[in-house]
Design a protein around this motif. Structure first.
Motif, PDB file in Angstrom:
ATOM      1  N   ASN A  51       2.069   1.807  -3.286  1.00 20.10           N
ATOM      2  CA  ASN A  51       0.974   2.268  -4.124  1.00 20.10           C
ATOM      3  C   ASN A  51       0.890   3.785  -4.050  1.00 20.10           C
ATOM      4  OD1 ASN A  51      -1.228   2.483  -5.673  1.00 20.10           O
ATOM      5  ND2 ASN A  51      -2.623   1.435  -4.289  1.00 20.10           N
ATOM      6  N   ASN A  52       1.032   4.310  -2.847  1.00 21.36           N
ATOM      7  CA  ASN A  52       1.073   5.761  -2.673  1.00 21.36           C
ATOM      8  C   ASN A  52       2.342   6.317  -3.293  1.00 21.36           C
ATOM      9  OD1 ASN A  52      -1.027   7.264  -0.879  1.00 21.36           O
ATOM     10  ND2 ASN A  52      -0.916   5.196  -0.064  1.00 21.36           N
ATOM     11  N   GLY A 102       3.196  -6.562  -8.562  1.00 21.41           N
ATOM     12  CA  GLY A 102       2.616  -5.219  -8.618  1.00 21.41           C
ATOM     13  C   GLY A 102       2.645  -4.610  -9.997  1.00 21.41           C
ATOM     14  N   TRP A 148       0.842  -1.200   0.000  1.00 25.16           N
ATOM     15  CA  TRP A 148       0.000   0.000   0.000  1.00 25.16           C
ATOM     16  C   TRP A 148       0.877   1.250   0.000  1.00 25.16           C
ATOM     17  CZ3 TRP A 148      -4.029   2.200  -1.471  1.00 25.16           C
ATOM     18  CH2 TRP A 148      -5.262   1.565  -1.497  1.00 25.16           C
ATOM     19  N   HIS A 163      -0.275  -2.612 -11.321  1.00 31.81           N
ATOM     20  CA  HIS A 163      -0.576  -1.249 -10.856  1.00 31.81           C
ATOM     21  C   HIS A 163       0.254  -0.184 -11.547  1.00 31.81           C
ATOM     22  CE1 HIS A 163      -3.207  -2.337  -7.484  1.00 31.81           C
ATOM     23  NE2 HIS A 163      -2.551  -3.463  -7.572  1.00 31.81           N
TER      24      HIS A 163
END
Length: 121
Positions: A56-57, A78, A53, A81
């Motif tokens: 992700n940020n 990942g 996470w 993403h």
DNA sequence: TAGTTGACCCCGC
DNA sequence: CGCGGGGCCAACT
């Protein structure tokens, strides 16, 4: 003091997230690390998901080479993403890391452990 | 407000 | 030796 909990409009010094960015940034080109290794180094071995996470940020912040971070299998978990299905692989190959079938070649040799590299007293 | 998901990892069967 | 479920914390719906 009716101080209500304002969850927004705050700098949010999330040390955990910030620390993740710091460690990932320390990863040298041509090397890769894993979520669990970083999480464990930060003292959150059970919260490896949070590392994901955080990254992700990181994509939003655009200041962290999240492509160098893969799962414990050396697989580009990942990559989904990154906007493009091959974006992460392209970035890794650009760094000199070979990727076959969404999998890092010689991952064990390319693996970069923060606790092993940094946490050595 | 509460429930579910999620860039994962470890243990048990 | 292979497969399945649980646990972790935060964000999203």
């Amino acid at each position: 003091m009716s101080v209500k909990k304002q969850k927004a409009s705050t700098p949010k010094p999330d040390n955990f997230f910030e620390d993740v960015y710091a460690v990932v940034r320390l990863i040298p080109a041509g090397r890769v690390s894993s979520y669990g290794a970083i999480a464990r180094y930060l003292g959150r071995s059970g919260s490896a998901r949070m590392v994901g996470w955080a990254l992700n940020n990181a994509l939003v912040l655009h200041d962290v080479p999240a492509q160098r971070v893969v799962n414990r299998e050396g697989r580009l978990s990942g990559k989904i993403h990154f906007g493009s299905p091959t974006r992460m692989q392209e970035l890794l190959e650009a760094e000199g890391i070979k990727v076959e079938n969404d999998q890092v070649v010689d991952f064990k040799e390319r693996f970069w452990d923060p606790e092993l590299e940094l946490g050595s007293t």
